[in-house]
Design an enzyme around this catalytic site. Structure first.
Site, PDB file in Angstrom:
ATOM      1  N   SER A  47      -0.224  -0.569  -7.046  1.00 21.10           N
ATOM      2  CA  SER A  47       0.215  -1.911  -6.674  1.00 21.10           C
ATOM      3  C   SER A  47       1.039  -2.467  -7.828  1.00 21.10           C
ATOM      4  CB  SER A  47      -0.992  -2.823  -6.424  1.00 21.10           C
ATOM      5  OG  SER A  47      -0.589  -4.181  -6.314  1.00 21.10           O
ATOM      6  N   ASN A  72      -4.891   6.209  -0.166  1.00 19.29           N
ATOM      7  CA  ASN A  72      -4.467   4.872   0.243  1.00 19.29           C
ATOM      8  C   ASN A  72      -5.631   3.900   0.450  1.00 19.29           C
ATOM      9  OD1 ASN A  72      -2.439   2.909   1.622  1.00 19.29           O
ATOM     10  ND2 ASN A  72      -3.987   3.273   3.211  1.00 19.29           N
ATOM     11  N   TYR A 131      -9.381  -6.160  -9.003  1.00 13.97           N
ATOM     12  CA  TYR A 131      -8.386  -5.415  -8.221  1.00 13.97           C
ATOM     13  C   TYR A 131      -7.270  -4.912  -9.135  1.00 13.97           C
ATOM     14  CZ  TYR A 131      -4.703  -4.558  -4.733  1.00 13.97           C
ATOM     15  OH  TYR A 131      -3.700  -3.997  -3.959  1.00 13.97           O
ATOM     16  N   ALA A 133      -7.394  -4.353 -12.309  1.00 11.88           N
ATOM     17  CA  ALA A 133      -7.928  -3.307 -13.186  1.00 11.88           C
ATOM     18  C   ALA A 133      -7.992  -1.965 -12.466  1.00 11.88           C
ATOM     19  CB  ALA A 133      -9.313  -3.704 -13.687  1.00 11.88           C
ATOM     20  N   SER A 134      -8.399  -1.999 -11.204  1.00 18.41           N
ATOM     21  CA  SER A 134      -8.489  -0.751 -10.439  1.00 18.41           C
ATOM     22  C   SER A 134      -7.115  -0.140 -10.217  1.00 18.41           C
ATOM     23  CB  SER A 134      -9.188  -0.992  -9.097  1.00 18.41           C
ATOM     24  OG  SER A 134      -8.380  -1.737  -8.196  1.00 18.41           O
TER      25      SER A 134
END
Length: 252
Positions: free
Chosen positions: A141, A89, A157, A159-160
């Site tokens: 996400s 998380n 973000y 891409a991650s």
């Protein structure tokens, strides 16, 4: 969804969704390792769990550092003897126009949001393979592209999180022969310190709700309910799934 005698490691668990996960899994009987970068904050969560007759330990860990991850795994095994559940998380979010994102910004985002998930999953999987069971839950996400959506000013973000979704599905295939299930949860707008509804002005609140059919932000506890389901035997035939919890954002 009884988790009695199960051991769960939750990263990024000092606040927000991770804290909600820790409290709920402990309530359902799991022994919980509350991990984050602040030991003091982790201990507060542990104290709350213990005050409700649960069992937990706090552990300070930067998930982007392999040595710290391996130490966390070793200490968990030393105290509890086995590991049944990993909730990846821990993560960061940075708003920045694409052309202004620096190499350092990109590297930090990938180190925590993607490399950290890889390191924790790999270390835990080695133990789960031996016991031939386990559940790995990765928090992605809706900002993951492909089956999700893209957002401006958080390219690194997105891409991650897209990487997390892809890694989860690949791991599900590779670890299935060992009875290890790997799934991802893709939250939408959740009211956490990272996206604090109360700190938004009225205009930002209204613009944020336009795409959400349920017309509200989600609660961390609503993500924890999905984590509990994937951690339990109630989801025994689910692996490689990406469960979207977004109030209808993608559908809308």
């Amino acid at each position: 969804m009884d988790l009695k005698n199960k051991v769960a490691i939750i990263t990024g668990a000092r606040r927000g969704m991770g804290k909600a996960d820790a409290l709920l899994l402990a309530k359902e009987g799991a022994k919980v390792v509350v991990s984050d970068i602040s030991l003091e904050d982790c201990q507060k969560v542990v104290d709350e769990i213990k005050n409700n007759d649960g069992e937990a330990m706090a552990f300070q860990c930067d998930v982007s550092k392999k040595a710290e991850v391996e130490k966390m795994i070793a200490e968990t095994l030393k105290k509890f003897g086995h590991i049944d559940i990993l909730v990846n998380n821990a993560g960061i979010l940075q708003y920045k126009p694409f052309v202004e994102i620096t190499e350092e910004d990109w590297d930090k985002m990938m180190a925590i949001n993607l490399k950290g998930y890889f390191l924790c999953a790999q270390a835990v999987a080695k133990e789960m393979i031996e016991q031939k069971s386990g559940s790995i839950i990765n928090v992605a996400s809706i900002a993951m592209g492909q089956v999700g959506v893209g957002f401006s000013n958080i390219v690194h973000y997105c891409a991650s999180k897209g990487g997390i979704a892809a890694m989860s599905q690949a791991l599900a295939i590779e670890l299935a022969p060992y009875n290890i299930r790997v799934n991802a949860i893709a939250p939408g707008a959740i009211n956490t310190p990272m996206a604090d509804w109360d700190k938004m002005d009225k205009a930002m609140q209204e613009s944020s709700l336009i795409r959400i059919p349920l017309r509200r932000f989600g609660k961390p506890e609503e993500i924890a309910d999905s984590v509990l389901f994937l951690a339990s035997d109630k989801s025994s035939y689910i692996t490689g799934a990406i469960i979207v919890v977004d109030g209808g954002y993608i559908a809308g």
